[in-house]
Design a protein around this motif. Structure first.
Motif, PDB file in Angstrom:
ATOM      1  N   GLY A  90       7.509  37.716  39.688  1.00  0.00           N
ATOM      2  CA  GLY A  90       7.250  39.235  39.101  1.00  0.00           C
ATOM      3  C   GLY A  90       7.203  40.021  40.298  1.00  0.00           C
ATOM      4  N   SER A  91       7.497  41.344  40.085  1.00  0.00           N
ATOM      5  CA  SER A  91       7.190  42.030  41.494  1.00  0.00           C
ATOM      6  C   SER A  91       5.886  42.081  41.792  1.00  0.00           C
ATOM      7  N   ASP A  92       4.881  41.905  40.824  1.00  0.00           N
ATOM      8  CA  ASP A  92       3.644  41.739  41.394  1.00  0.00           C
ATOM      9  C   ASP A  92       3.216  41.054  42.598  1.00  0.00           C
ATOM     10  N   VAL A 189       8.662  51.594  47.295  1.00  0.00           N
ATOM     11  CA  VAL A 189       9.029  52.445  45.994  1.00  0.00           C
ATOM     12  C   VAL A 189       9.286  51.334  44.965  1.00  0.00           C
ATOM     13  N   ASP A 190       8.444  51.336  44.058  1.00  0.00           N
ATOM     14  CA  ASP A 190       8.473  50.356  42.945  1.00  0.00           C
ATOM     15  C   ASP A 190       9.223  50.986  41.553  1.00  0.00           C
ATOM     16  N   GLU A 191      10.353  50.420  41.479  1.00  0.00           N
ATOM     17  CA  GLU A 191      11.158  50.948  40.558  1.00  0.00           C
ATOM     18  C   GLU A 191      11.394  50.081  39.311  1.00  0.00           C
ATOM     19  N   ALA A 192      10.165  49.570  38.812  1.00  0.00           N
ATOM     20  CA  ALA A 192       9.972  48.840  37.660  1.00  0.00           C
ATOM     21  C   ALA A 192      10.850  49.313  36.369  1.00  0.00           C
ATOM     22  N   TYR A 193      10.702  50.578  36.321  1.00  0.00           N
ATOM     23  CA  TYR A 193      11.095  51.313  35.045  1.00  0.00           C
ATOM     24  C   TYR A 193      12.279  52.044  35.134  1.00  0.00           C
ATOM     25  N   ALA A 194      12.987  51.754  36.388  1.00  0.00           N
ATOM     26  CA  ALA A 194      14.417  52.617  36.978  1.00  0.00           C
ATOM     27  C   ALA A 194      15.390  52.628  35.641  1.00  0.00           C
ATOM     28  N   ARG A 219      12.109  45.916  41.988  1.00  0.00           N
ATOM     29  CA  ARG A 219      12.839  45.853  40.824  1.00  0.00           C
ATOM     30  C   ARG A 219      12.267  44.754  40.032  1.00  0.00           C
ATOM     31  N   THR A 220      12.307  44.770  38.586  1.00  0.00           N
ATOM     32  CA  THR A 220      11.709  43.657  37.739  1.00  0.00           C
ATOM     33  C   THR A 220      12.536  43.137  36.757  1.00  0.00           C
ATOM     34  N   PHE A 221      12.456  41.983  36.197  1.00  0.00           N
ATOM     35  CA  PHE A 221      13.260  41.603  35.271  1.00  0.00           C
ATOM     36  C   PHE A 221      12.252  41.780  33.802  1.00  0.00           C
ATOM     37  N   SER A 222      11.069  42.176  34.201  1.00  0.00           N
ATOM     38  CA  SER A 222      10.114  42.126  33.211  1.00  0.00           C
ATOM     39  C   SER A 222      10.124  43.281  31.870  1.00  0.00           C
ATOM     40  N   LYS A 223      10.869  44.335  32.523  1.00  0.00           N
ATOM     41  CA  LYS A 223      11.187  45.499  31.511  1.00  0.00           C
ATOM     42  C   LYS A 223      12.456  45.587  30.775  1.00  0.00           C
TER      43      LYS A 223
HETATM   44  C1  LIG Z   1       4.785  50.264  37.910  1.00  0.00           C
HETATM   45  C2  LIG Z   1       4.891  48.683  37.768  1.00  0.00           C
HETATM   46  N1  LIG Z   1       5.154  48.136  38.704  1.00  0.00           N
HETATM   47  C3  LIG Z   1       5.360  46.573  38.400  1.00  0.00           C
HETATM   48  C4  LIG Z   1       5.173  45.916  37.428  1.00  0.00           C
HETATM   49  C5  LIG Z   1       4.841  44.556  37.298  1.00  0.00           C
HETATM   50  O1  LIG Z   1       6.095  43.925  37.059  1.00  0.00           O
HETATM   51  P1  LIG Z   1       6.414  42.480  37.303  1.00  0.00           P
HETATM   52  O2  LIG Z   1       6.306  41.990  35.694  1.00  0.00           O
HETATM   53  O3  LIG Z   1       7.658  42.243  37.674  1.00  0.00           O
HETATM   54  O4  LIG Z   1       5.260  41.760  38.214  1.00  0.00           O
HETATM   55  C6  LIG Z   1       4.579  46.797  36.445  1.00  0.00           C
HETATM   56  C7  LIG Z   1       4.303  46.219  34.967  1.00  0.00           C
HETATM   57  O5  LIG Z   1       3.603  46.599  34.157  1.00  0.00           O
HETATM   58  C8  LIG Z   1       4.607  48.256  36.574  1.00  0.00           C
HETATM   59  O6  LIG Z   1       4.053  48.874  35.623  1.00  0.00           O
END
Ligand SMILES: Cc1ncc(COP(=O)(O)O)c(C=O)c1O
Length: 364
Positions: A90-92, A189-194, A219-223
């Motif tokens: 996860g990007s976490d 710069v966290d672009e999880a929702y890009a 970036r993430t594969f979660s969304k």
């Molecule tokens: C702003 C933001 N960044 C990162 C994440 C985490 O993503 P990941 O599942 O890749 O850890 C989230 C998840 O809700 C998020 O809201």
């Protein structure tokens, strides 16, 4: 009384409020509608699921510690240099690795008042402080962030778009923030929702990161890809940062099925388009309709909306009412927004159920 003979966690650990994830169950409801964690309402795409199922043949082997297959696929897909990518559970995990690599006790990170909680948790675990810039308009402000920066600041975190507020910063704002920061401070710069953004002045910070020595874009594969359960995210960083992080990254931090499914997801444009369209169609409809019921809804660039109620009691009552209809949304008191509820954009049926329930709640 504290038992002084018991093992003691390092300073700061017990000051960290445990992260409370989105609730996933309601007593007595067999299949609740879970709109509490900004997951993809369409789930994973067919290609990713097939790749995940095929990976079952390889469960006994360790993953490739460099995630080469995924590294190549991400680099090609986004036009990035493979050696500059950091993969995480996860990007976490990417945030945690950056914090662990760059923060010493007494250092600090700077983020917005309502910034994503994951940045804070691992900063505190490294005995660093978290400095929060006020967000009077529920949006990270460049000058407010800069005003928090001091000689102990090592990382500035901006989610773009932001969770839970849904606000975003324009390309110009991010560039202005970067230009005003000393080059020794990392800008993440966290672009999880890009992929959900429609606003024309939003820009990915990949080009900024390409030319800077101190910018990381995550970036993430979660969304958009619907693979939250597989835990895959990545950062695009300067080579020196990627190499430093790699020294502390646990060797097999992304799994065999995760790598395979993520590669397949990148090749499933139809699923990406469907996921984006669902959000882009429903986000304005939800916003308008909920406003019509008399609640405030913040403009959102993500796959969720933040609804602001008259006060905390009203928000709690709304959450309880939605629960009674089998719908789980996210109370965001942990973010300092106890009068708000965050609602993930769901499927057509789920969104209609949310609107029916909120309309009934409003009319009570
Ligand atoms: C702003 C933001 N960044 C990162 C994440 C985490 O993503 P990941 O599942 O890749 O850890 C989230 C998840 O809700 C998020 O809201």
């Amino acid at each position: 009384m504290t038992d002084t003979t018991a093992p003691a966690p390092r300073p700061g650990i017990l000051d960290i409020a445990p992260y409370v994830g989105g609730k996933s169950a309601i007593a007595g409801v067999a299949e609740p509608m879970k709109l509490s964690s900004n997951e993809n309402a369409l789930g994973a795409g067919d290609k990713a699921r097939a790749a995940y199922e095929a990976a079952i043949r390889n469960l006994a082997i360790y993953p490739d510690g460099r995630a080469t297959k995924l590294r190549t696929a991400v680099a090609e897909h986004h036009g990035l240099e493979p050696e500059r990518l950091i993969f995480g559970n996860g990007s976490d995990e990417v945030f945690a690795l950056l914090n662990q690599t760059y923060l010493s006790p007494g250092d600090n990170i700077v983020t917005g008042e309502y910034g994503f909680l994951a940045y804070r948790i691992s900063a505190m675990a490294n005995e660093a402080e978290v400095k929060s810039a006020p967000e009077p308009n529920y949006k990270a402000e460049v000058d407010a962030l800069l005003a928090q920066v001091d000689e102990r600041t090592k990382i500035v975190y901006v989610s773009n778009p932001s969770n839970p507020t849904g606000s975003y910063n324009s390309g110009d704002e991010i560039r202005r923030l970067h230009a005003a920061l000393p080059p020794s401070i990392l800008l993440v710069v966290d672009e999880a929702y890009a992929e959900f953004v429609t606003e024309p002045d939003w820009e990915t910070s990949f080009p900024l990161a390409r030319d800077a020595q101190n910018v990381v874009v995550t970036r993430t594969f979660s969304k958009i890809h619907g693979l939250a359960g597989l835990r895959i995210g990545f950062g695009y960083a300067p080579v020196a940062v990627a190499e430093a992080v790699d020294r502390i990254r646990l060797p097999f931090n992304v799994s065999v099925p995760g790598i395979e499914a993520a590669v397949a997801a990148l090749g499933d444009e139809a699923h990406v388009v469907a996921s984006r369209e669902l959000v882009q169609q429903w986000r304005p409809r939800l916003t308008q309709a909920i406003k019509g019921f008399g609640f405030d809804v913040l403009p959102s660039a993500g796959n969720f909306v933040l609804v602001k109620f008259a006060d905390t009691a009203h928000a709690t009552a709304a959450s309880d009412f939605l629960n009674s209809k089998g719908i789980i949304v996210r109370p965001v008191g942990g973010y300092g927004l106890p009068d708000c509820l965050r609602i993930t954009v769901g499927t057509d049926d789920q969104n209609r159920a949310v609107l029916d329930a909120l309309s009934e709640f409003a009319g009570r």
